[in-house]
Design a protein around this motif. Structure first.
Motif, PDB file in Angstrom:
ATOM      1  N   VAL A   1      11.960   0.257   2.218  1.00 34.28           N
ATOM      2  CA  VAL A   1      12.541  -0.948   1.609  1.00 34.28           C
ATOM      3  C   VAL A   1      11.475  -1.572   0.719  1.00 34.28           C
ATOM      4  CG1 VAL A   1      13.782  -3.092   2.076  1.00 34.28           C
ATOM      5  CG2 VAL A   1      13.836  -1.241   3.763  1.00 34.28           C
ATOM      6  N   LEU A   2      11.768  -1.794  -0.568  1.00 31.99           N
ATOM      7  CA  LEU A   2      10.735  -2.260  -1.487  1.00 31.99           C
ATOM      8  C   LEU A   2      11.322  -3.067  -2.646  1.00 31.99           C
ATOM      9  CD1 LEU A   2       9.546   0.672  -3.787  1.00 31.99           C
ATOM     10  CD2 LEU A   2      11.542   0.859  -2.323  1.00 31.99           C
ATOM     11  N   ASN A   3      10.421  -3.726  -3.389  1.00 29.29           N
ATOM     12  CA  ASN A   3      10.735  -4.433  -4.634  1.00 29.29           C
ATOM     13  C   ASN A   3      11.860  -5.458  -4.481  1.00 29.29           C
ATOM     14  OD1 ASN A   3       8.779  -3.051  -6.151  1.00 29.29           O
ATOM     15  ND2 ASN A   3      10.164  -1.338  -6.521  1.00 29.29           N
ATOM     16  N   GLY A   4      11.699  -6.348  -3.511  1.00 31.80           N
ATOM     17  CA  GLY A   4      12.653  -7.434  -3.355  1.00 31.80           C
ATOM     18  C   GLY A   4      13.963  -7.050  -2.712  1.00 31.80           C
ATOM     19  N   ALA A   5      14.044  -5.863  -2.176  1.00 28.31           N
ATOM     20  CA  ALA A   5      15.275  -5.416  -1.530  1.00 28.31           C
ATOM     21  C   ALA A   5      15.516  -6.171  -0.222  1.00 28.31           C
ATOM     22  CB  ALA A   5      15.205  -3.914  -1.260  1.00 28.31           C
ATOM     23  N   VAL A   6      16.756  -6.147   0.231  1.00 27.37           N
ATOM     24  CA  VAL A   6      17.140  -6.728   1.520  1.00 27.37           C
ATOM     25  C   VAL A   6      17.882  -5.651   2.294  1.00 27.37           C
ATOM     26  CG1 VAL A   6      18.463  -8.511   2.698  1.00 27.37           C
ATOM     27  CG2 VAL A   6      17.306  -9.037   0.535  1.00 27.37           C
ATOM     28  N   CYS A   7      17.401  -5.361   3.489  1.00 29.83           N
ATOM     29  CA  CYS A   7      17.988  -4.277   4.264  1.00 29.83           C
ATOM     30  C   CYS A   7      18.113  -4.682   5.732  1.00 29.83           C
ATOM     31  CB  CYS A   7      17.136  -3.009   4.146  1.00 29.83           C
ATOM     32  SG  CYS A   7      17.825  -1.572   5.001  1.00 29.83           S
TER      33      CYS A   7
ATOM     34  N   GLY B   1      10.371   9.192  10.837  1.00 27.06           N
ATOM     35  CA  GLY B   1       9.722   9.624   9.610  1.00 27.06           C
ATOM     36  C   GLY B   1       8.451  10.371   9.922  1.00 27.06           C
ATOM     37  N   GLY B   2       8.160  11.421   9.170  1.00 28.74           N
ATOM     38  CA  GLY B   2       6.945  12.188   9.403  1.00 28.74           C
ATOM     39  C   GLY B   2       5.697  11.343   9.272  1.00 28.74           C
ATOM     40  N   ALA B   3       5.716  10.362   8.351  1.00 28.47           N
ATOM     41  CA  ALA B   3       4.595   9.425   8.207  1.00 28.47           C
ATOM     42  C   ALA B   3       4.976   8.050   8.770  1.00 28.47           C
ATOM     43  CB  ALA B   3       4.187   9.303   6.740  1.00 28.47           C
ATOM     44  N   TYR B   4       6.081   7.480   8.287  1.00 33.42           N
ATOM     45  CA  TYR B   4       6.495   6.137   8.699  1.00 33.42           C
ATOM     46  C   TYR B   4       7.980   6.155   9.073  1.00 33.42           C
ATOM     47  CZ  TYR B   4       2.396   5.436   5.769  1.00 33.42           C
ATOM     48  OH  TYR B   4       1.154   5.548   5.194  1.00 33.42           O
ATOM     49  N   GLY B   5       8.291   5.510  10.178  1.00 36.37           N
ATOM     50  CA  GLY B   5       9.698   5.373  10.523  1.00 36.37           C
ATOM     51  C   GLY B   5      10.386   4.418   9.569  1.00 36.37           C
ATOM     52  N   ILE B   6       9.869   3.185   9.496  1.00 35.06           N
ATOM     53  CA  ILE B   6      10.385   2.185   8.559  1.00 35.06           C
ATOM     54  C   ILE B   6       9.204   1.599   7.805  1.00 35.06           C
ATOM     55  CG2 ILE B   6      11.531  -0.054   8.344  1.00 35.06           C
ATOM     56  CD1 ILE B   6      13.159   0.670  10.835  1.00 35.06           C
ATOM     57  N   GLU B   7       9.289   1.577   6.473  1.00 34.00           N
ATOM     58  CA  GLU B   7       8.227   1.015   5.636  1.00 34.00           C
ATOM     59  C   GLU B   7       8.816  -0.074   4.752  1.00 34.00           C
ATOM     60  OE1 GLU B   7       4.695   2.340   2.476  1.00 34.00           O
ATOM     61  OE2 GLU B   7       6.125   3.835   3.230  1.00 34.00           O
ATOM     62  N   VAL B   8       8.151  -1.248   4.734  1.00 33.25           N
ATOM     63  CA  VAL B   8       8.621  -2.390   3.960  1.00 33.25           C
ATOM     64  C   VAL B   8       7.499  -2.841   3.031  1.00 33.25           C
ATOM     65  CG1 VAL B   8       9.579  -4.719   4.049  1.00 33.25           C
ATOM     66  CG2 VAL B   8      10.076  -3.090   5.893  1.00 33.25           C
ATOM     67  N   ARG B   9       7.796  -2.941   1.723  1.00 38.35           N
ATOM     68  CA  ARG B   9       6.804  -3.388   0.737  1.00 38.35           C
ATOM     69  C   ARG B   9       7.448  -4.386  -0.215  1.00 38.35           C
ATOM     70  NH1 ARG B   9       2.735   1.254  -1.473  1.00 38.35           N
ATOM     71  NH2 ARG B   9       2.068   2.113   0.546  1.00 38.35           N
TER      72      ARG B   9
ATOM     73  N   ALA C   1       5.196   3.714  13.302  1.00 36.99           N
ATOM     74  CA  ALA C   1       6.647   3.608  13.469  1.00 36.99           C
ATOM     75  C   ALA C   1       7.191   2.582  12.488  1.00 36.99           C
ATOM     76  CB  ALA C   1       6.986   3.215  14.906  1.00 36.99           C
ATOM     77  N   VAL C   2       6.530   1.415  12.391  1.00 37.27           N
ATOM     78  CA  VAL C   2       6.945   0.368  11.454  1.00 37.27           C
ATOM     79  C   VAL C   2       5.727  -0.062  10.647  1.00 37.27           C
ATOM     80  CG1 VAL C   2       7.905  -1.953  11.205  1.00 37.27           C
ATOM     81  CG2 VAL C   2       8.753  -0.447  13.018  1.00 37.27           C
ATOM     82  N   ARG C   3       5.858  -0.038   9.316  1.00 41.50           N
ATOM     83  CA  ARG C   3       4.767  -0.464   8.444  1.00 41.50           C
ATOM     84  C   ARG C   3       5.299  -1.527   7.485  1.00 41.50           C
ATOM     85  NH1 ARG C   3       1.549   3.050   3.817  1.00 41.50           N
ATOM     86  NH2 ARG C   3      -0.101   1.543   3.420  1.00 41.50           N
ATOM     87  N   CYS C   4       4.673  -2.681   7.489  1.00 42.83           N
ATOM     88  CA  CYS C   4       5.071  -3.781   6.607  1.00 42.83           C
ATOM     89  C   CYS C   4       3.856  -4.170   5.769  1.00 42.83           C
ATOM     90  CB  CYS C   4       5.584  -4.956   7.441  1.00 42.83           C
ATOM     91  SG  CYS C   4       6.421  -6.231   6.492  1.00 42.83           S
ATOM     92  N   ASP C   5       3.917  -3.932   4.462  1.00 41.26           N
ATOM     93  CA  ASP C   5       2.764  -4.105   3.582  1.00 41.26           C
ATOM     94  C   ASP C   5       3.086  -5.161   2.524  1.00 41.26           C
ATOM     95  OD1 ASP C   5       0.455  -3.835   2.160  1.00 41.26           O
ATOM     96  OD2 ASP C   5       0.892  -1.842   1.369  1.00 41.26           O
TER      97      ASP C   5
END
Length: 322
Positions: free
Chosen positions: A193-199, A276-284, A301-305
């Motif tokens: 999820v990135l660039n101002g998205a809402v999920c 995910g092989g690297a990240y389950g859920i990634e938020v930027r 598992a969860v990455r929020c950057d």
């Protein structure tokens, strides 16, 4: 107004084109050099795999795109759809309503003709671009670089879909997407999820792992505790026979069997909602809400950057992450 029943389009640039018209395709198939079905300019198109009570398993295959929708409304039910770049591409056109409803369909991307280069780096099973409204229900999406991609202002919902064998499972870029009761497994990122998205990602299945965490994992009809007790009993009998070496071997054999048996793992890797092989859920630089999920990642598992100039937030409620 066009109605096609059990029709097949082959060796064409475009298989079926619906431009500003109304069409119903029942039990049809297409294999085209460019797009299998193209709907545009306010067209209304319904595609089903049924003819009365008969179910017909046919495929819409385009060398570039299986189904392309621009400024039109399309509903697909029970279809098999594939393309090299996109299986389904829905692109919003300024001033025209663009929507698609995909129900109980299978969508995937074809590999390169040489069979060795894999999939195109931007191939996508379902791509939603700009001002599009989309609903995906009970679909199977696989073998593409992106499973689902909502880009540049798209709005959509995925319900009970299965996304497999993709680099990125679901990508939400500057769009809004609701994911409910889906299974997403990807080699890199499950949901990005990135660039101002809402999920919003939700599982309605009760997450009862925490409540059962104190219970020993099972092996057939026996618990691990029972197996360990059996191993100690065997070792004790062997020790009575003055053979310490055999006793150690008996314990080791039981421990190896316990570790090898899949049911002994408390966390069942086949039942996570997002992997995910690297990240389950990634938020930027975006907003995400996760409820009732089982999330697994190779690195996190969860990455929020946080991204400079963009608000980044995540809410994780009643989830399990590893």
């Amino acid at each position: 107004v066009l109605r096609c029943v059990r029709c097949s389009a082959a060796k064409c640039t475009n298989g079926f084109t619906v431009n500003g018209s109304v069409a119903h395709l029942a039990g049809c198939a297409a294999r085209a050099r460019h797009v299998a079905l193209y709907a545009s300019h306010g067209a209304l198109c319904r595609m089903t795999n049924t003819i009365g009570t008969e179910v017909v398993q046919e495929t819409f295959e385009g060398a570039r795109c299986g189904i392309e929708v621009r400024g039109a409304t399309v509903k697909c039910t029970g279809l098999r759809i594939c393309g090299w770049k996109q299986a389904v591409w829905c692109d919003g056109v300024a001033g025209s309503a663009t929507s698609i409803e995909v129900d109980d369909c299978e969508a995937w991307c074809m590999p390169h003709d040489d069979g060795e280069s894999g999939h195109d780096e931007k191939s996508c099973a379902v791509e939603l671009t700009r001002n599009v409204s989309a609903t995906l229900s009970d679909c199977r999406l696989h073998d593409a670089f992106f499973g689902v991609a909502a880009l540049g202002g798209a709005t959509g919902e995925c319900r009970r879909c299965d996304v497999q064998s993709c680099h990125n499972g679901v990508t939400v870029d500057a769009s809004t997407l609701t994911i409910t009761d889906c299974a997403v497994r990807a080699s890199h990122v499950g949901v990005f999820v990135l660039n101002g998205a809402v999920c919003s990602i939700t599982s309605s299945v009760t997450n009862d792992h925490a409540a059962n965490a104190e219970m020993p994992p099972t092996w057939g009809s026996q618990t691990v505790t029972d197996v360990a007790t059996a191993a100690v009993s065997i070792a004790a009998v062997v020790l009575l026979d003055n053979s310490a070496f055999l006793a150690v071997l008996a314990i080791l054999a039981m421990l190896i069997l316990m570790m090898l048996h899949r049911d002994l793992v408390i966390v069942d890797e086949e039942k996570e909602d997002v992997r995910g092989g690297a990240y389950g859920i990634e938020v930027r630089g975006a907003t995400a809400r996760c409820t009732g999920l089982r999330i697994c990642g190779g690195k996190q598992a969860v990455r929020c950057d946080g991204v400079a100039g963009s608000a980044t937030s995540i809410e994780v409620d009643d989830c399990e992450a590893w």
